[in-house]
Structure formats: C-alpha cells, structure tokens
Design a protein around this motif. Structure first.
Motif, PDB file in Angstrom:
ATOM      1  N   MET A 146      34.234 -33.747 -30.365  1.00 54.65           N
ATOM      2  CA  MET A 146      33.283 -34.642 -29.716  1.00 54.65           C
ATOM      3  C   MET A 146      33.626 -36.101 -30.003  1.00 54.65           C
ATOM      4  SD  MET A 146      29.133 -34.629 -30.052  1.00 54.65           S
ATOM      5  CE  MET A 146      28.129 -35.641 -28.947  1.00 54.65           C
ATOM      6  N   VAL A 147      34.007 -36.390 -31.249  1.00 51.49           N
ATOM      7  CA  VAL A 147      34.386 -37.752 -31.619  1.00 51.49           C
ATOM      8  C   VAL A 147      35.627 -38.186 -30.873  1.00 51.49           C
ATOM      9  CG1 VAL A 147      35.172 -39.232 -33.515  1.00 51.49           C
ATOM     10  CG2 VAL A 147      33.271 -37.654 -33.885  1.00 51.49           C
ATOM     11  N   GLU A 148      36.622 -37.306 -30.794  1.00 47.29           N
ATOM     12  CA  GLU A 148      37.873 -37.654 -30.117  1.00 47.29           C
ATOM     13  C   GLU A 148      37.641 -37.948 -28.635  1.00 47.29           C
ATOM     14  OE1 GLU A 148      40.813 -38.353 -31.387  1.00 47.29           O
ATOM     15  OE2 GLU A 148      39.858 -38.087 -33.338  1.00 47.29           O
ATOM     16  N   ARG A 149      36.775 -37.176 -27.996  1.00 39.99           N
ATOM     17  CA  ARG A 149      36.492 -37.407 -26.575  1.00 39.99           C
ATOM     18  C   ARG A 149      35.797 -38.749 -26.359  1.00 39.99           C
ATOM     19  NH1 ARG A 149      34.894 -31.919 -26.581  1.00 39.99           N
ATOM     20  NH2 ARG A 149      32.706 -32.577 -26.734  1.00 39.99           N
ATOM     21  N   ALA A 150      34.996 -39.157 -27.334  1.00 40.59           N
ATOM     22  CA  ALA A 150      34.174 -40.359 -27.158  1.00 40.59           C
ATOM     23  C   ALA A 150      34.886 -41.645 -27.558  1.00 40.59           C
ATOM     24  CB  ALA A 150      32.890 -40.223 -27.978  1.00 40.59           C
ATOM     25  N   ARG A 151      35.931 -41.578 -28.351  1.00 38.44           N
ATOM     26  CA  ARG A 151      36.550 -42.798 -28.878  1.00 38.44           C
ATOM     27  C   ARG A 151      36.839 -43.791 -27.751  1.00 38.44           C
ATOM     28  NH1 ARG A 151      37.812 -42.318 -34.225  1.00 38.44           N
ATOM     29  NH2 ARG A 151      38.274 -40.219 -35.017  1.00 38.44           N
ATOM     30  N   TYR A 152      36.546 -45.063 -28.047  1.00 34.93           N
ATOM     31  CA  TYR A 152      36.681 -46.092 -27.008  1.00 34.93           C
ATOM     32  C   TYR A 152      37.347 -47.327 -27.603  1.00 34.93           C
ATOM     33  CZ  TYR A 152      35.301 -49.892 -23.868  1.00 34.93           C
ATOM     34  OH  TYR A 152      35.302 -50.986 -23.049  1.00 34.93           O
ATOM     35  N   ARG A 153      38.410 -47.761 -26.954  1.00 39.57           N
ATOM     36  CA  ARG A 153      39.091 -48.991 -27.353  1.00 39.57           C
ATOM     37  C   ARG A 153      38.738 -50.085 -26.357  1.00 39.57           C
ATOM     38  NH1 ARG A 153      43.467 -50.357 -30.616  1.00 39.57           N
ATOM     39  NH2 ARG A 153      44.493 -52.297 -30.019  1.00 39.57           N
ATOM     40  N   HIS A 154      38.057 -51.104 -26.821  1.00 39.84           N
ATOM     41  CA  HIS A 154      37.645 -52.211 -25.977  1.00 39.84           C
ATOM     42  C   HIS A 154      38.789 -53.220 -25.882  1.00 39.84           C
ATOM     43  CE1 HIS A 154      34.949 -54.910 -23.976  1.00 39.84           C
ATOM     44  NE2 HIS A 154      35.083 -55.844 -24.883  1.00 39.84           N
ATOM     45  N   ASP A 155      38.983 -53.801 -24.702  1.00 39.58           N
ATOM     46  CA  ASP A 155      40.134 -54.685 -24.513  1.00 39.58           C
ATOM     47  C   ASP A 155      39.870 -56.124 -24.934  1.00 39.58           C
ATOM     48  OD1 ASP A 155      38.455 -55.482 -22.500  1.00 39.58           O
ATOM     49  OD2 ASP A 155      39.797 -54.975 -20.841  1.00 39.58           O
ATOM     50  N   GLY A 156      38.695 -56.404 -25.491  1.00 39.98           N
ATOM     51  CA  GLY A 156      38.405 -57.742 -25.982  1.00 39.98           C
ATOM     52  C   GLY A 156      39.043 -57.990 -27.343  1.00 39.98           C
ATOM     53  N   PRO A 157      38.937 -59.210 -27.845  1.00 41.10           N
ATOM     54  CA  PRO A 157      39.529 -59.541 -29.147  1.00 41.10           C
ATOM     55  C   PRO A 157      38.798 -58.839 -30.282  1.00 41.10           C
ATOM     56  CG  PRO A 157      38.158 -61.336 -28.361  1.00 41.10           C
ATOM     57  CD  PRO A 157      38.241 -60.354 -27.229  1.00 41.10           C
ATOM     58  N   PRO A 158      39.461 -58.692 -31.434  1.00 45.90           N
ATOM     59  CA  PRO A 158      38.764 -58.147 -32.599  1.00 45.90           C
ATOM     60  C   PRO A 158      37.533 -59.006 -32.903  1.00 45.90           C
ATOM     61  CG  PRO A 158      41.114 -58.336 -33.027  1.00 45.90           C
ATOM     62  CD  PRO A 158      40.860 -59.050 -31.741  1.00 45.90           C
ATOM     63  N   ALA A 159      36.418 -58.349 -33.126  1.00 44.64           N
ATOM     64  CA  ALA A 159      35.175 -59.101 -33.287  1.00 44.64           C
ATOM     65  C   ALA A 159      34.127 -58.267 -33.995  1.00 44.64           C
ATOM     66  CB  ALA A 159      34.647 -59.558 -31.928  1.00 44.64           C
ATOM     67  N   LEU A 160      33.168 -58.969 -34.584  1.00 43.61           N
ATOM     68  CA  LEU A 160      31.980 -58.355 -35.174  1.00 43.61           C
ATOM     69  C   LEU A 160      30.763 -58.955 -34.479  1.00 43.61           C
ATOM     70  CD1 LEU A 160      32.904 -58.672 -38.963  1.00 43.61           C
ATOM     71  CD2 LEU A 160      33.308 -56.714 -37.448  1.00 43.61           C
TER      72      LEU A 160
END
Length: 203
Positions: free
Chosen positions: A29-43
């Motif tokens: 379930m975690v692997e299916r959901a993983r999402y990489r956002h194309d914005g800069p590294p941020a908090l």
C-alpha cells in the motif's frame, strides 16, 4: 490497524488531534501511494489556530524530499486510501494536501501554512526523522514537531515547545518563510469534515 479510516466513535478534539496509537500500513500500500513532487525541497509547517482564543490547536509538517509525506503527530486526519506509518502519511499529492487543509479549516479554526525551501539534505533528514518519530502520544503534536525541526541544520533556534502558536512564531522568524492562511466558514463538526474529505478523495 488503520486508525485513520475515520472511526466515527473515536473521541477526537475539534482541533484534529487523535489518539497516537501505533499504525503500520502494508508495504504494498505504501509503495503504491509514494509520491514525488516536482517542486524544490521544502518544509511546510501547518498550524491550526482557534479563531476565538487565538491559541494554536495542532501542528504538522509537510516534507518535500525524495518523496512528499506529511508528519501529522497524533493527528485525526485520514482516509482509507492514504497509508500511514506511525503518524507519517504517504502519497501527499495536491488533492490530499488540499483535503488536509480543508479538514482543519472551519468556522472556528484557521489553518496557517508556513512554507520554506531548504537544501535537499535537510529535507531528506526531516524525512528520516519523521519516519522514526512516531507514534506520538495525544496532545504531543507540537512537542514532536519542534523536536524534529530542532535537529535540522539551520533550525537550531527552534525551541522545543508544547504550544503550536509558539512553534509557529519560531518557524516564522526563519528567513525566507512564506505564510498563507486558509479558513472556511463551514461546520465545526469533525464528522462533517470527515465526510467532506471522503467526498473529495473518492470523487
């Protein structure tokens, strides 16, 4: 095991704090959901503030690193489609992030987002720390979030605190922070907020 499938009988504060029990979503379930956002590294620090008292009610941290996750210590937000591992929510796409903000923003509460771009190693360290921080006990959201932030390079001045409003002030004093607020003039009922989240995520 999935606390965040909106158990209607669970006693939850209006602020959105939950019980802090252990949750561990399956690997698939975690692997299916993983999402990489194309914005800069941020908090992005989220603070839920009570409009009547001016006091902070909840703290959480959106981490955009090699993947985008939400560290939501002792939080009550969730949906069956969002996997969680001990207060870390995976798959934080825009629709899910927007649902999180909307869930906490009601007639009596405003959600403050404080966005700060950071070096990639700092974001990665925040991600690693979040994965090892939970489960966080109820009412410890700001304590856990401030503890995590204080361990990051450049965040040494963040004081460890129990109070969301104090953490918001410390984070806001960092150079480069961009602050936005979100408020919705709707029901203060968390049950109504859960239903609205479900409609948004299931549409």
């Amino acid at each position: 095991m999935q606390r965040r499938v909106f158990l209607m009988a669970a006693p939850l504060a209006l602020a959105g704090c939950g019980s802090g029990e252990a949750v561990w979503a399956p690997d698939a379930m975690v692997e299916r959901a993983r999402y990489r956002h194309d914005g800069p590294p941020a908090l992005t620090l989220y603070t839920v503030n009570n409009l009547g008292t001016g006091n902070g009610a909840h703290s959480a941290l959106l981490i955009n690193a090699s993947e985008r996750v939400l560290f939501d210590p002792a939080g009550s937000f969730g949906h069956a489609s969002i996997p969680e591992r001990n207060d870390v929510l995976f798959g934080m796409r825009k629709q899910v992030v927007d649902s999180y903000v909307s869930y906490h923003s009601r007639a009596s509460y405003v959600t403050v987002a404080q966005y700060l771009e950071v070096p990639a190693p700092t974001a990665e360290k925040a991600l690693r720390l979040s994965l090892g921080a939970g489960p966080v006990p109820q009412a410890h959201c700001s304590r856990a979030t401030s503890k995590l932030l204080a361990q990051l390079p450049g965040f040494e001045e963040i004081g460890r605190t129990w109070f969301p409003h104090k953490l918001m002030a410390d984070f806001g004093a960092l150079p480069g922070v961009v602050t936005t607020e979100h408020n919705e003039n709707d029901s203060d009922s968390l049950r109504d907020a859960r239903r609205a989240v479900a409609r948004r995520l299931e549409s």
